[in-house]
Design a protein around this motif. Structure first.
Motif, PDB file in Angstrom:
ATOM      1  N   GLU A 233       0.799  -1.263   0.120  1.00 28.37           N
ATOM      2  CA  GLU A 233      -0.065  -0.254   0.035  1.00 28.37           C
ATOM      3  C   GLU A 233       0.923   1.315   0.019  1.00 28.37           C
ATOM      4  O   GLU A 233       0.442   2.261  -0.534  1.00 28.37           O
ATOM      5  CB  GLU A 233      -0.934   0.150   1.197  1.00 28.37           C
ATOM      6  CG  GLU A 233      -1.980  -0.949   1.133  1.00 28.37           C
ATOM      7  CD  GLU A 233      -1.555  -2.382   1.474  1.00 28.37           C
ATOM      8  OE1 GLU A 233      -1.931  -3.450   0.716  1.00 28.37           O
ATOM      9  OE2 GLU A 233      -0.552  -2.381   1.983  1.00 28.37           O
TER      10      GLU A 233
ATOM     11  N   VAL B 127      -6.748   2.418   2.399  1.00 25.28           N
ATOM     12  CA  VAL B 127      -6.985   1.066   2.587  1.00 25.28           C
ATOM     13  C   VAL B 127      -6.860   0.779   4.040  1.00 25.28           C
ATOM     14  O   VAL B 127      -5.870   1.091   4.822  1.00 25.28           O
ATOM     15  CB  VAL B 127      -5.846   0.126   1.564  1.00 25.28           C
ATOM     16  CG1 VAL B 127      -5.964  -1.286   1.986  1.00 25.28           C
ATOM     17  CG2 VAL B 127      -6.029   0.488   0.395  1.00 25.28           C
ATOM     18  N   HIS B 128      -7.928   0.097   4.482  1.00 25.97           N
ATOM     19  CA  HIS B 128      -7.893  -0.290   5.893  1.00 25.97           C
ATOM     20  C   HIS B 128      -6.973  -1.526   6.175  1.00 25.97           C
ATOM     21  O   HIS B 128      -6.908  -2.476   5.248  1.00 25.97           O
ATOM     22  CB  HIS B 128      -9.196  -0.471   6.546  1.00 25.97           C
ATOM     23  CG  HIS B 128      -9.277  -0.687   8.019  1.00 25.97           C
ATOM     24  ND1 HIS B 128      -9.578  -2.033   8.682  1.00 25.97           N
ATOM     25  CD2 HIS B 128      -9.345   0.403   9.140  1.00 25.97           C
ATOM     26  CE1 HIS B 128      -9.480  -1.772  10.022  1.00 25.97           C
ATOM     27  NE2 HIS B 128      -9.267  -0.701  10.151  1.00 25.97           N
ATOM     28  N   TYR B 129      -6.292  -1.698   7.262  1.00 23.78           N
ATOM     29  CA  TYR B 129      -5.450  -2.720   7.273  1.00 23.78           C
ATOM     30  C   TYR B 129      -5.998  -4.197   7.170  1.00 23.78           C
ATOM     31  O   TYR B 129      -5.418  -5.080   6.487  1.00 23.78           O
ATOM     32  CB  TYR B 129      -4.680  -2.814   8.952  1.00 23.78           C
ATOM     33  CG  TYR B 129      -5.472  -3.254  10.074  1.00 23.78           C
ATOM     34  CD1 TYR B 129      -5.434  -4.805  10.118  1.00 23.78           C
ATOM     35  CD2 TYR B 129      -6.318  -2.598  10.542  1.00 23.78           C
ATOM     36  CE1 TYR B 129      -6.187  -5.151  11.291  1.00 23.78           C
ATOM     37  CE2 TYR B 129      -6.905  -2.974  11.756  1.00 23.78           C
ATOM     38  CZ  TYR B 129      -6.890  -4.389  12.027  1.00 23.78           C
ATOM     39  OH  TYR B 129      -7.710  -4.889  13.055  1.00 23.78           O
ATOM     40  N   THR B 130      -7.328  -4.301   7.273  1.00 21.79           N
ATOM     41  CA  THR B 130      -7.898  -5.533   7.229  1.00 21.79           C
ATOM     42  C   THR B 130      -8.202  -5.897   5.558  1.00 21.79           C
ATOM     43  O   THR B 130      -8.313  -6.839   5.158  1.00 21.79           O
ATOM     44  CB  THR B 130      -9.440  -5.573   7.982  1.00 21.79           C
ATOM     45  OG1 THR B 130     -10.283  -4.372   7.436  1.00 21.79           O
ATOM     46  CG2 THR B 130      -9.246  -5.495   9.463  1.00 21.79           C
ATOM     47  N   ASN B 131      -7.964  -5.001   4.798  1.00 25.71           N
ATOM     48  CA  ASN B 131      -7.840  -5.228   3.414  1.00 25.71           C
ATOM     49  C   ASN B 131      -6.578  -4.940   2.725  1.00 25.71           C
ATOM     50  O   ASN B 131      -6.321  -5.204   1.630  1.00 25.71           O
ATOM     51  CB  ASN B 131      -9.011  -4.217   2.730  1.00 25.71           C
ATOM     52  CG  ASN B 131     -10.469  -4.306   3.084  1.00 25.71           C
ATOM     53  OD1 ASN B 131     -10.820  -5.628   3.518  1.00 25.71           O
ATOM     54  ND2 ASN B 131     -10.972  -3.096   3.668  1.00 25.71           N
ATOM     55  N   SER B 132      -5.730  -4.896   3.601  1.00 28.92           N
ATOM     56  CA  SER B 132      -4.205  -4.651   3.065  1.00 28.92           C
ATOM     57  C   SER B 132      -3.816  -6.261   2.717  1.00 28.92           C
ATOM     58  O   SER B 132      -3.954  -7.265   3.160  1.00 28.92           O
ATOM     59  CB  SER B 132      -3.131  -4.009   4.183  1.00 28.92           C
ATOM     60  OG  SER B 132      -3.309  -4.735   5.233  1.00 28.92           O
TER      61      SER B 132
ATOM     62  N   ASN C 167      -6.124   6.072  -2.844  1.00 25.64           N
ATOM     63  CA  ASN C 167      -7.107   5.392  -2.099  1.00 25.64           C
ATOM     64  C   ASN C 167      -6.644   5.270  -0.598  1.00 25.64           C
ATOM     65  O   ASN C 167      -5.344   4.949  -0.410  1.00 25.64           O
ATOM     66  CB  ASN C 167      -7.356   4.037  -2.831  1.00 25.64           C
ATOM     67  CG  ASN C 167      -8.099   4.190  -4.174  1.00 25.64           C
ATOM     68  OD1 ASN C 167      -9.022   5.128  -4.322  1.00 25.64           O
ATOM     69  ND2 ASN C 167      -7.600   3.544  -5.161  1.00 25.64           N
TER      70      ASN C 167
ATOM     71  N   ASN D 179      -4.682   2.696   8.642  1.00 30.78           N
ATOM     72  CA  ASN D 179      -5.250   2.997   7.418  1.00 30.78           C
ATOM     73  C   ASN D 179      -3.967   3.546   6.516  1.00 30.78           C
ATOM     74  O   ASN D 179      -3.159   4.249   7.066  1.00 30.78           O
ATOM     75  CB  ASN D 179      -6.496   4.147   7.649  1.00 30.78           C
ATOM     76  CG  ASN D 179      -7.640   3.767   7.760  1.00 30.78           C
ATOM     77  OD1 ASN D 179      -8.053   2.970   7.159  1.00 30.78           O
ATOM     78  ND2 ASN D 179      -8.050   4.066   9.245  1.00 30.78           N
TER      79      ASN D 179
ATOM     80  N   LYS E  61      -2.718  -7.669   5.979  1.00 32.74           N
ATOM     81  CA  LYS E  61      -3.875  -7.710   7.089  1.00 32.74           C
ATOM     82  C   LYS E  61      -3.485  -7.440   8.502  1.00 32.74           C
ATOM     83  O   LYS E  61      -4.004  -8.135   9.258  1.00 32.74           O
ATOM     84  CB  LYS E  61      -4.731  -9.060   6.675  1.00 32.74           C
ATOM     85  CG  LYS E  61      -5.426  -9.035   5.552  1.00 32.74           C
ATOM     86  CD  LYS E  61      -6.204 -10.447   5.302  1.00 32.74           C
ATOM     87  CE  LYS E  61      -6.949 -10.541   4.120  1.00 32.74           C
ATOM     88  NZ  LYS E  61      -6.356 -10.185   2.886  1.00 32.74           N
TER      89      LYS E  61
END
Length: 497
Positions: free
Chosen positions: A302, A341-346, A339, A332, A349
């Motif tokens: 990211e 990106v929250h860590y859960t979607n990185s 964009n 984040n 994760k």
């Protein structure tokens, strides 16, 4: 310390005292042949002290010292550090999975940095009596040498256990065997008592240890001596008393908590009142800079970081909500295309550390972050002394007193948490250990607290099943220590015994 023309002495002394090789077998070629003529001059003694700091900093050397995340390799067994499952992080993963190798090259940063500092400290301790000059100034340099030697041995003995113990500038590295842990502690304690006597209460240059720093480090040495593996219970009292000396005299030493936890990690607050001992990195061309701030602690997918280290999920989830958590972690990530990106979607994760960004990261475009930084890297800070006192006093007296509660609650209130009261002794001690883990998260101290309290297995057993790096080795005391580096055993077979 601030860099001045004295830095010219650093390279001269490093070439003179320490060979270009990273291995200790080369040291005899750089030993002083005529100490009486060399150390007669104050400037040469001072230059050796500068070289001592350069060793632990790791100036211009990616394979030695504290400048890069590699120095934390042996600490990845703790729950505040983990790494990515792929890429070039295999040496971190060895310790994260408790599958340690004697051929691990990254753990050599800590070994080499500490021993390079020790070998220079030995020169100062052994030959300062030859120096002509102001005796107070000579004593100050001598006190710094005692402090740095103890500081270096403290990292080494907690990491490797039985280690080669050099206390004389005349000893050849190939002529020494492993020393027992208790013998190393004896040297460290004596060194720090000497440092107390020789160091001034304050220093005129930034980054130099003072008398208060010697007391602070000694309090932690005593606290650790009281736990695994030596279990010298009487040292809890010594730890409490020494930490209390620092707390009671904080005005003399210039120590105090910063009101705002987040300020600790801003370059404008380097060497603040909370900093008891910090390594100074201020060469922004990258040669002598600090390499943990910036890319090392940023996500690759990211923010174009290096993914060296980030936090385990269970540690993050149990971390109390509030201002300290917000300042410690980044959840984040802003990508180069704008964009969020929250860590859960990185990609990994996982949350990452926010502590290690200022000065190397433009938060409006993190993908342009550098891998070097001007920083003062805190290795001992006042909050830690407060927590050392709280734990040591409760253990020494089998009950926390009001001063112990006050010390703990100073840290908690600054973190945005409610003060604690009315706890049983065991509950109080657990609260202090937890608090210390949260307060010092990512700073390389959690592992040492887990092993001295024999909590490694307990912590690992609660590890999230979502962790990418899996534990495949023993989490018992038999696997607490790092193996003696194979490269050092090949050079000196005595280290294999």
């Amino acid at each position: 310390m601030q860099k001045t023309v004295k830095q010219l002495f650093v390279l001269i002394t490093l070439i003179f005292l320490i060979s270009c090789s990273n291995n200790l077998e080369e040291e005899p070629r750089g030993k002083v042949n005529d100490p009486e003529s060399i150390y007669k001059q104050y400037a040469n003694l001072e230059a050796t002290v500068m070289a001592m700091y350069a060793g632990i900093r790791g100036d211009a050397n990616w394979s030695r010292g504290f400048a890069t995340s590699a120095y934390m390799t042996t600490m990845f067994g703790a729950d505040d550090l983990t790494t990515q499952i792929g890429g070039n992080k295999g040496e971190f993963r060895e310790f994260d999975s408790f599958n340690k190798s004697a051929n691990n090259g990254a753990m050599m940063n800590l070994w080499r940095g500490c021993y390079n500092a020790i070998l220079n400290a030995n020169e100062v301790i052994e030959y300062s009596y030859l120096t002509i000059g102001d005796q107070d100034e000579i004593n100050n340099l001598l006190g710094q040498a005692y402090f740095v030697r103890a500081f270096s041995y403290f990292y080494l003995v907690r990491t490797w256990g039985r280690i080669p113990l050099y206390t004389s500038a005349k000893t050849l590295p190939t002529d020494i065997s492993l020393s027992d842990v208790e013998d190393v502690y004896e040297v460290m304690i004596d060194d720090l008592l000497q440092a107390e006597n020789f160091l001034p209460s304050t220093q005129s240059l930034l980054g130099l240890p003072s008398q208060g720093a010697a007391k602070a480090l000694l309090s932690e040495v005593y606290l650790t001596q009281a736990g695994w593996p030596l279990n010298v219970q009487s040292s809890y009292r010594l730890a409490a008393d020494k930490a209390k000396e620092v707390i009671d005299n904080k005005g003399i030493y210039g120590y105090d908590l910063l009101p705002d936890f987040a300020s600790l990690w801003l370059r404008n607050f380097d060497n603040s009142s909370e900093s008891i001992f910090s390594l100074q990195y201020d060469n922004s061309d990258g040669a002598n800079a600090f390499h943990i701030t910036g890319k090392a602690s940023m996500p690759e997918g990211e923010e174009n970081g290096w993914d060296d280290f980030f936090v385990e999920l269970n540690f993050f989830n149990e971390f109390p909500e509030g201002a300290r958590k917000n300042a410690t972690f980044r959840t984040n990530f802003l990508t180069s295309d704008g964009n969020t990106v929250h860590y859960t979607n990185s990609a990994t994760k996982h949350p990452y550390y926010a502590k290690f960004r200022d000065g190397a990261v433009d938060e409006s475009n993190p993908s342009t972050a550098t891998f070097f930084n001007n920083a003062a890297y805190m290795l001992i800070r006042y909050a830690e002394v407060l927590l050392i006192y709280a734990e040591a006093q409760a253990r020494a007296d089998s009950s926390p007193n009001s001063s112990a509660y006050d010390a703990l609650n100073q840290v908690r209130v600054r973190a945005g948490l409610t003060p604690l009261s009315g706890l049983g002794t065991d509950e109080f001690i657990e609260a202090v250990i937890d608090e210390k883990g949260w307060e010092l998260a990512g700073e390389g101290q959690r592992w040492y607290d887990l092993i001295r309290t024999e909590k490694v297995a307990e912590v690992i057993n609660s590890r999230s099943i979502e962790e990418q790096v899996k534990v495949i080795g023993s989490t018992g005391t038999d696997n607490y220590y790092a193996p003696i580096p194979e490269s050092e055993i090949l050079l000196n077979p005595n280290l294999g015994n």
